[in-house]
Design a protein around this motif. Structure first.
Motif, mmCIF file in Angstrom:
data_model
loop_
_atom_site.group_PDB
_atom_site.id
_atom_site.type_symbol
_atom_site.label_atom_id
_atom_site.label_comp_id
_atom_site.label_asym_id
_atom_site.label_seq_id
_atom_site.Cartn_x
_atom_site.Cartn_y
_atom_site.Cartn_z
ATOM 1 N N ARG A 167 0.826 -1.206 0.000
ATOM 2 C CA ARG A 167 0.000 0.000 0.000
ATOM 3 C C ARG A 167 0.868 1.268 0.000
ATOM 4 N NH1 ARG A 167 -5.236 1.287 0.816
ATOM 5 N NH2 ARG A 167 -5.638 -0.926 0.553
ATOM 6 N N ASP A 183 2.997 3.675 -6.173
ATOM 7 C CA ASP A 183 1.695 3.756 -6.848
ATOM 8 C C ASP A 183 1.918 3.991 -8.342
ATOM 9 O OD1 ASP A 183 -0.892 4.284 -7.687
ATOM 10 O OD2 ASP A 183 -0.901 6.325 -6.875
ATOM 11 N N ASP A 236 0.756 -0.314 -5.477
ATOM 12 C CA ASP A 236 0.153 -1.458 -6.173
ATOM 13 C C ASP A 236 1.227 -2.365 -6.756
ATOM 14 O OD1 ASP A 236 0.971 -0.030 -8.521
ATOM 15 O OD2 ASP A 236 -0.920 1.076 -8.491
ATOM 16 N N VAL A 274 -1.639 -9.122 -0.238
ATOM 17 C CA VAL A 274 -2.226 -8.479 -1.429
ATOM 18 C C VAL A 274 -3.542 -9.155 -1.817
ATOM 19 C CG1 VAL A 274 -0.061 -7.597 -2.385
ATOM 20 C CG2 VAL A 274 -0.792 -9.936 -2.951
ATOM 21 N N ASP A 295 -7.370 -2.820 -5.229
ATOM 22 C CA ASP A 295 -6.452 -1.688 -5.040
ATOM 23 C C ASP A 295 -5.064 -1.985 -5.592
ATOM 24 O OD1 ASP A 295 -8.378 -0.241 -3.735
ATOM 25 O OD2 ASP A 295 -7.542 -0.508 -1.720
ATOM 26 N N PHE A 296 -4.682 -3.264 -5.537
ATOM 27 C CA PHE A 296 -3.301 -3.631 -5.871
ATOM 28 C C PHE A 296 -3.126 -4.112 -7.303
ATOM 29 C CE2 PHE A 296 -2.743 -4.754 -1.107
ATOM 30 C CZ PHE A 296 -2.450 -3.434 -0.816
ATOM 31 N N GLY A 297 -4.230 -4.470 -7.968
ATOM 32 C CA GLY A 297 -4.111 -4.947 -9.343
ATOM 33 C C GLY A 297 -4.881 -6.238 -9.549
ATOM 34 N N ASP A 317 -1.353 -9.282 -12.968
ATOM 35 C CA ASP A 317 -0.288 -8.408 -12.466
ATOM 36 C C ASP A 317 0.607 -9.170 -11.489
ATOM 37 O OD1 ASP A 317 -1.202 -6.121 -13.847
ATOM 38 O OD2 ASP A 317 -2.552 -5.573 -12.208
#
Length: 560
Positions: A17, A21, A29, A53, A74-76, A80
């Motif tokens: 987090r 970014d 992310d 994650v 939020d992370f992908g 990813d």
């Protein structure tokens, strides 16, 4: 002791987090991490520990998991994540995932089903109990303040949550649940990960009957921790986990184990028992806590730190293995806590790194440690995000009427958000972490403290870490040498040796902002010696005495 890749590795923890970014939404992310892998490769680390994650409503920043096989939006995406693993492996980096199986999120479909009725097939995936005399089933307290029980009117029973009420504890007595967890672990292992960091894994076995914690003095705070830490079936569960999920893979495991002592750690990490490879213990990060716990501040005595590290170094010398850390996502910044984050920030950060990386065990670097990031002092409690901090503040200030200034001082020193401010990549807005509004404010000192500046300065903390990591790869004595402490009663300097056959390291560390003198023992005088690493420019070799400047660290390589 056997050779293992994880003994010779240096591990770097990413708190996703706050790392990088990539899309401007203010939240770090997975694509952001991928964009910085060359930075980590250049640093020289071998293994990345990735904090959770998985899909999560984020009550406890991802440690409340609602789907163990999906990636948080939020992370992908999973694509990813798969690219991240490939890019890491292409660079020779290994990936350790966080395993959070003492509890799940209350939004996990297991719990959604479990709370529907007492005869639901998922009911026993969690720990439900009827109330007692119109109150909670027992007097245990949550580690995040308040009762460890939450009433659910749908079935007129309570569920156990050692952490947030949105983190119900899983019932490890249920073999079906355990098999679900082992299947999930194999799902990730089959994707090619290199191991697990296991969150509060020694909490998974609770004492039979869940009795009240004794409270003869009628204190307000009763944890009940001795009934849910290192419980009666913990070794059975870990050995079963090894058999069912881990045995067929060449991976490493580290168990986060609050409340574990040396003798227990020997059992957990004895290679012949097949439980975990190493543990995170907490004794050394509790030394500056008073009788009231974490938020009750007291000064740290160096002799206490020395006694503690010596106990663990010698205790796990022949059986087991140490994890070496001074900070992580749950602990304040080490240079602010154990060093001097003002006048001697660079010197003390290098000294602390020397201390840790020359010990026996596997060193862990927490993101930003390698550039000397510091604690933060936000103006208002409204600027803080951590659930533990906010719950504590509400309980102490709003419920108990304590002085908010005094409570804020504890937060400045010990709050978890100290470690969670965004990584400071450069001196542009928001430290180069995001083009948007960061989820938590960046530490205002990013213009002076950032990775770009550190990489460009050959005398920086970052380049010092690179040297420490390189020496670990070149000097077997750092990995395998025996540890012995010198001058154990000295309150100002920490001195120890590492010995392997004809090689010896003499490690001198000044933990103060004043000059200190060290008398070299007669048995080390006259030996051929050279400086392996030091955090000041210094002349070669030692004589009968060494004068140490403020926060100076010197490591001598001695040929016997």
């Amino acid at each position: 002791m056997k050779k293992h890749w994880w003994k010779e590795s240096v591990i770097y923890q990413i708190y996703p987090r706050s790392f990088m970014d990539s899309n401007g939404d203010g939240i770090g992310d997975i694509p952001g991490i991928i964009s910085k892998l060359d930075y980590l490769k250049d640093l020289g680390v071998d293994v990345i520990w990735l904090s959770p994650v998985y899909k999560s409503p984020n009550d406890d920043n991802g440690y409340d998991i609602s789907d163990y096989r999906e990636i948080m939006d939020d992370f992908g995406t999973m694509e990813d994540w798969e690219l991240l693993l490939k890019e890491m492996h292409d660079r020779g980096l290994k990936l350790i995932m966080d395993l959070v199986v003492n509890h799940s999120s209350d939004e996990h479909h297991w719990f959604v089903e479990s709370r529907k009725s007492k005869d639901n097939p998922y009911r026993d995936y969690y720990i439900w109990r009827p109330g007692k005399d119109g109150k909670e089933p027992n007097n245990w307290k949550s580690t995040f303040s308040g009762s460890a029980w939450q009433y659910d009117e749908n079935t007129d029973e309570y569920f156990l949550h050692i952490f947030s009420k949105k983190q119900p504890d899983l019932n490890w007595e249920n073999p079906k649940l355990r098999q679900e967890i082992y299947d999930m672990m194999k799902f990730w292992l089959d994707k090619g990960i290199d191991g697990f960091r296991m969150d509060v894994i020694n909490f998974i076995s609770k004492v039979d009957g869940l009795p009240d914690a004794p409270n003869p003095d009628g204190k307000k705070y009763v944890s009940g921790s001795k009934y849910f830490m290192n419980g009666p079936k913990i070794h059975d569960f870990l050995q079963e986990m090894h058999r069912e999920a881990l045995a067929d893979y060449n991976v490493m495991t580290v168990g986060e184990m609050p409340g574990v002592n040396v003798e227990q750690a020997k059992l957990y990490t004895d290679e012949s028992r097949n439980e975990v490879n190493m543990v995170f213990q907490f004794e050394h990060v509790d030394l500056d806590s008073g009788p009231g716990g974490k938020w009750d501040l007291k000064p740290l005595r160096l002799t206490d730190l020395k006694n503690n590290f010596t106990k663990w170094q010698t205790g796990l010398e022949d059986i087991g293995w140490n994890s070496l850390y001074l900070n992580n996502h749950d602990q304040p910044r080490m240079v602010s806590r154990f060093g001097d984050d003002q006048q001697y920030r660079v010197e003390s950060a290098k000294m602390l790194a020397t201390f840790l990386h020359m010990l026996k065990g596997t060193p862990y670097i927490y993101q930003g440690e390698e550039i000397g990031m510091t604690n933060v002092r936000f103006d208002s409690i409204a600027d803080y995000k951590d659930i533990e901090t906010l719950n504590m503040y509400n309980e102490k200030v709003k419920q108990n009427g304590e002085d908010p200034k005094k409570v804020m001082e504890s937060i400045y020193v010990k709050g978890r958000d100290n470690a969670r401010t965004p990584f400071q990549w450069d001196d542009t807005e928001n430290g180069g972490f995001t083009t948007g509004t960061p989820w938590i404010q960046v530490n205002p000192n990013y213009k002076e403290i950032n990775a770009k500046q550190a990489v460009e300065d050959e005398n920086s903390i970052y380049h010092y870490y690179r040297k420490l990591i390189q020496h670990r790869k070149e000097q077997p004595v750092i990995v395998d040498g025996r540890y012995d402490i010198l001058v154990p009663e000295d309150e100002n300097i920490y001195v120890y040796t590492r010995t392997l056959e004809s090689q010896k390291l003499l490690v001198l560390l000044n933990f103060t902002n004043e000059e200190q003198a060290f008398e070299v023992p007669l048995n080390l005088q006259g030996k051929k010696n050279e400086i392996l690493i030091s955090n000041y420019k210094t002349s070669e070799g030692y004589g009968s005495q060494v004068s140490l400047r403020p926060y100076e660290a010197i490591v001598y390589l001695i040929e016997e």
